[in-house]
Every structure is written in C-alpha cells, then in structure tokens.
Scaffold this motif. Structure first.
Motif, PDB file in Angstrom:
ATOM      1  N   GLY A 188       7.165  -9.831  -3.890  1.00 10.53           N
ATOM      2  CA  GLY A 188       7.354 -11.276  -3.963  1.00 10.53           C
ATOM      3  C   GLY A 188       8.612 -11.663  -4.713  1.00 10.53           C
ATOM      4  N   GLY A 189       9.034 -10.837  -5.650  1.00  6.49           N
ATOM      5  CA  GLY A 189      10.228 -11.115  -6.440  1.00  6.49           C
ATOM      6  C   GLY A 189      11.527 -10.758  -5.746  1.00  6.49           C
ATOM      7  N   GLY A 190      11.464 -10.021  -4.676  1.00  8.93           N
ATOM      8  CA  GLY A 190      12.684  -9.666  -3.947  1.00  8.93           C
ATOM      9  C   GLY A 190      12.753  -8.191  -3.629  1.00  8.93           C
ATOM     10  N   LEU A 191      12.511  -7.864  -2.399  1.00  3.21           N
ATOM     11  CA  LEU A 191      12.584  -6.490  -1.918  1.00  3.21           C
ATOM     12  C   LEU A 191      13.209  -6.556  -0.536  1.00  3.21           C
ATOM     13  CD1 LEU A 191      10.071  -3.719  -2.267  1.00  3.21           C
ATOM     14  CD2 LEU A 191      10.696  -4.329   0.028  1.00  3.21           C
ATOM     15  N   ARG A 192      14.008  -5.562  -0.202  1.00  6.92           N
ATOM     16  CA  ARG A 192      14.662  -5.547   1.110  1.00  6.92           C
ATOM     17  C   ARG A 192      14.180  -4.347   1.916  1.00  6.92           C
ATOM     18  NH1 ARG A 192      18.919  -8.857   1.890  1.00  6.92           N
ATOM     19  NH2 ARG A 192      19.618 -10.009   0.070  1.00  6.92           N
ATOM     20  N   VAL A 193      13.906  -4.592   3.183  1.00  8.96           N
ATOM     21  CA  VAL A 193      13.562  -3.537   4.126  1.00  8.96           C
ATOM     22  C   VAL A 193      14.630  -3.570   5.209  1.00  8.96           C
ATOM     23  CG1 VAL A 193      11.876  -2.697   5.794  1.00  8.96           C
ATOM     24  CG2 VAL A 193      11.096  -3.762   3.678  1.00  8.96           C
ATOM     25  N   LEU A 228      14.103   1.032   2.012  1.00  8.56           N
ATOM     26  CA  LEU A 228      13.667   0.024   1.054  1.00  8.56           C
ATOM     27  C   LEU A 228      14.653  -0.048  -0.101  1.00  8.56           C
ATOM     28  CD1 LEU A 228       9.904   1.043   0.710  1.00  8.56           C
ATOM     29  CD2 LEU A 228      10.936  -0.445   2.409  1.00  8.56           C
ATOM     30  N   THR A 229      14.955  -1.268  -0.546  1.00  6.86           N
ATOM     31  CA  THR A 229      15.790  -1.490  -1.718  1.00  6.86           C
ATOM     32  C   THR A 229      15.028  -2.425  -2.635  1.00  6.86           C
ATOM     33  OG1 THR A 229      17.754  -1.321  -0.325  1.00  6.86           O
ATOM     34  CG2 THR A 229      18.058  -2.235  -2.523  1.00  6.86           C
ATOM     35  N   PHE A 230      14.740  -1.967  -3.868  1.00  8.19           N
ATOM     36  CA  PHE A 230      13.965  -2.801  -4.787  1.00  8.19           C
ATOM     37  C   PHE A 230      14.294  -2.428  -6.226  1.00  8.19           C
ATOM     38  CE2 PHE A 230      11.513   0.915  -3.695  1.00  8.19           C
ATOM     39  CZ  PHE A 230      10.961   1.341  -4.894  1.00  8.19           C
ATOM     40  N   ALA A 231      13.965  -3.339  -7.125  1.00  5.19           N
ATOM     41  CA  ALA A 231      14.176  -3.109  -8.550  1.00  5.19           C
ATOM     42  C   ALA A 231      12.925  -2.463  -9.131  1.00  5.19           C
ATOM     43  CB  ALA A 231      14.452  -4.433  -9.256  1.00  5.19           C
ATOM     44  N   GLN A 232      13.149  -1.444  -9.955  1.00  8.26           N
ATOM     45  CA  GLN A 232      12.050  -0.801 -10.659  1.00  8.26           C
ATOM     46  C   GLN A 232      12.514  -0.607 -12.100  1.00  8.26           C
ATOM     47  OE1 GLN A 232      10.958   3.156  -9.417  1.00  8.26           O
ATOM     48  NE2 GLN A 232       8.830   2.810 -10.018  1.00  8.26           N
ATOM     49  N   GLY A 233      11.989  -1.421 -12.986  1.00 10.71           N
ATOM     50  CA  GLY A 233      12.474  -1.409 -14.358  1.00 10.71           C
ATOM     51  C   GLY A 233      13.897  -1.935 -14.395  1.00 10.71           C
ATOM     52  N   ARG A 234      14.797  -1.177 -14.996  1.00  5.58           N
ATOM     53  CA  ARG A 234      16.206  -1.571 -15.053  1.00  5.58           C
ATOM     54  C   ARG A 234      17.025  -0.973 -13.920  1.00  5.58           C
ATOM     55  NH1 ARG A 234      17.741  -0.939 -21.413  1.00  5.58           N
ATOM     56  NH2 ARG A 234      16.257  -2.475 -22.187  1.00  5.58           N
ATOM     57  N   ASP A 235      16.409  -0.156 -13.071  1.00  2.91           N
ATOM     58  CA  ASP A 235      17.122   0.526 -11.994  1.00  2.91           C
ATOM     59  C   ASP A 235      16.878  -0.163 -10.658  1.00  2.91           C
ATOM     60  OD1 ASP A 235      17.936   2.521 -13.786  1.00  2.91           O
ATOM     61  OD2 ASP A 235      16.087   3.649 -13.460  1.00  2.91           O
ATOM     62  N   VAL A 236      17.829  -0.001  -9.751  1.00  7.15           N
ATOM     63  CA  VAL A 236      17.656  -0.439  -8.371  1.00  7.15           C
ATOM     64  C   VAL A 236      17.438   0.821  -7.541  1.00  7.15           C
ATOM     65  CG1 VAL A 236      18.746  -1.533  -6.390  1.00  7.15           C
ATOM     66  CG2 VAL A 236      19.065  -2.493  -8.668  1.00  7.15           C
ATOM     67  N   ARG A 237      16.337   0.880  -6.838  1.00 10.06           N
ATOM     68  CA  ARG A 237      15.985   2.065  -6.059  1.00 10.06           C
ATOM     69  C   ARG A 237      16.314   1.828  -4.591  1.00 10.06           C
ATOM     70  NH1 ARG A 237      12.329   5.494  -8.822  1.00 10.06           N
ATOM     71  NH2 ARG A 237      13.079   6.945  -7.265  1.00 10.06           N
ATOM     72  N   LYS A 265       0.833  -1.199   0.000  1.00  5.61           N
ATOM     73  CA  LYS A 265       0.000   0.000   0.000  1.00  5.61           C
ATOM     74  C   LYS A 265       0.874   1.258   0.000  1.00  5.61           C
ATOM     75  CE  LYS A 265      -4.141   1.864   2.070  1.00  5.61           C
ATOM     76  NZ  LYS A 265      -5.187   1.677   3.061  1.00  5.61           N
ATOM     77  N   TRP A 266       1.962   1.240   0.779  1.00  9.19           N
ATOM     78  CA  TRP A 266       2.846   2.414   0.810  1.00  9.19           C
ATOM     79  C   TRP A 266       3.504   2.636  -0.553  1.00  9.19           C
ATOM     80  CZ3 TRP A 266       7.754   3.940  -0.137  1.00  9.19           C
ATOM     81  CH2 TRP A 266       8.079   5.238   0.273  1.00  9.19           C
ATOM     82  N   LEU A 267       4.000   1.561  -1.190  1.00  6.62           N
ATOM     83  CA  LEU A 267       4.627   1.695  -2.509  1.00  6.62           C
ATOM     84  C   LEU A 267       3.633   2.241  -3.535  1.00  6.62           C
ATOM     85  CD1 LEU A 267       6.719  -1.581  -2.623  1.00  6.62           C
ATOM     86  CD2 LEU A 267       7.623   0.740  -2.606  1.00  6.62           C
ATOM     87  N   TRP A 268       2.384   1.833  -3.432  1.00 10.07           N
ATOM     88  CA  TRP A 268       1.343   2.326  -4.326  1.00 10.07           C
ATOM     89  C   TRP A 268       1.047   3.800  -4.041  1.00 10.07           C
ATOM     90  CZ3 TRP A 268      -3.851   3.370  -2.695  1.00 10.07           C
ATOM     91  CH2 TRP A 268      -4.722   3.669  -3.729  1.00 10.07           C
ATOM     92  N   GLN A 269       0.911   4.174  -2.759  1.00  3.95           N
ATOM     93  CA  GLN A 269       0.625   5.563  -2.396  1.00  3.95           C
ATOM     94  C   GLN A 269       1.766   6.494  -2.789  1.00  3.95           C
ATOM     95  OE1 GLN A 269      -0.255   5.652   1.775  1.00  3.95           O
ATOM     96  NE2 GLN A 269      -2.398   5.097   1.466  1.00  3.95           N
ATOM     97  N   ALA A 270       2.998   6.011  -2.706  1.00  2.00           N
ATOM     98  CA  ALA A 270       4.161   6.827  -3.052  1.00  2.00           C
ATOM     99  C   ALA A 270       4.396   6.842  -4.563  1.00  2.00           C
ATOM    100  CB  ALA A 270       5.400   6.313  -2.329  1.00  2.00           C
ATOM    101  N   ARG A 271       3.513   6.209  -5.308  1.00  2.00           N
ATOM    102  CA  ARG A 271       3.514   6.221  -6.776  1.00  2.00           C
ATOM    103  C   ARG A 271       4.734   5.556  -7.402  1.00  2.00           C
ATOM    104  NH1 ARG A 271       0.068   9.013  -9.707  1.00  2.00           N
ATOM    105  NH2 ARG A 271      -1.628  10.031  -8.644  1.00  2.00           N
TER     106      ARG A 271
END
Length: 124
Positions: A31-36, A54-63, A12-18
């Motif tokens: 589910g694919g791999g995110l780190r908190v 939070l550390t996660f992949a978004q497209g080709r970038d790691v955020r 929900k937070w990732l969705w709210q933060a767009r």
C-alpha cells in the motif's frame, strides 16, 4: 494431484519468500508503494508469477527481486531463497564517520546518548 498455480497474491508471495514476518506487514508495504515490472501497485491481491520483477523498500534498503517460482508454503529460509533472484543485493553498510562512537571503555554517557539520538533522528 493438484497442479501448482501460475499466479499468487503479491502479499502472500512476499510472506512466503520471507521478506516480511506477516502478510499484514507485506500488505502495508504494498500500500505504501511497490512496483511490479515498473508499474506501481497498491493492492495486496495483485497476482504475480515467475518472471515478474518487484521493486520495494525494506527497512532502509530498496530491494529489486525477480520471482523465479511460487511457493506452496512458508518454509525454511533456504527454501524461501530459491523462490527469487536478488537483482540488486544490498550493500554492506559502512558506518557514518560523523556519528559519535562509544569508547571501548564502556557505555556511552547520557550526553553521548543524547547526541547519538539527535543524529539518528536527523538521518531518518
């Protein structure tokens, strides 16, 4: 008046933060791999709060994102950007010099298109 919650579901937070257009897309990334805070998380219902990283992949970038606040709604982009601090902003993409470039004269030929498709498949 109701008090603002101290924790919120991660999807929900990732969705709210767009970061993602739908909560189901956010859940798929989780589910694919995110780190908190360096800990791998696999459940979208994991509770996060201000101060979490939070550390996660978004497209080709790691955020890499630090949560500053929890949102009450999915509002406009400026409101969503106030919810987090980007610890590692994405770098501007430099075009790959090995990829063929269409000439300024118009559209690529069928042969050029096949070459571009083959090289794009090789990168992904």
């Amino acid at each position: 008046m109701s008090e603002a919650p101290s924790k919120l579901r991660l999807d929900k937070w990732l969705w709210q933060a767009r970061f993602f257009k739908t909560r189901s897309l956010a859940a798929k990334v989780i589910g694919g791999g995110l780190r908190v805070n360096g800990q791998s998380i696999a459940k979208p219902a994991f509770a996060v709060g201000p101060g979490d990283v939070l550390t996660f992949a978004q497209g080709r970038d790691v955020r890499v994102i630090r949560i500053l606040a929890l949102g009450e709604r999915r509002g406009p982009a400026p409101e969503a950007q106030a919810l987090y601090a980007d610890l590692d902003p994405p770098k501007a993409r430099v075009p790959d010099p090995s990829l063929p470039v269409a000439e300024a004269g118009g559209r690529p030929t069928k042969r050029d298109r096949r070459i571009m498709d083959r090289q794009r498949d090789r990168l992904e």
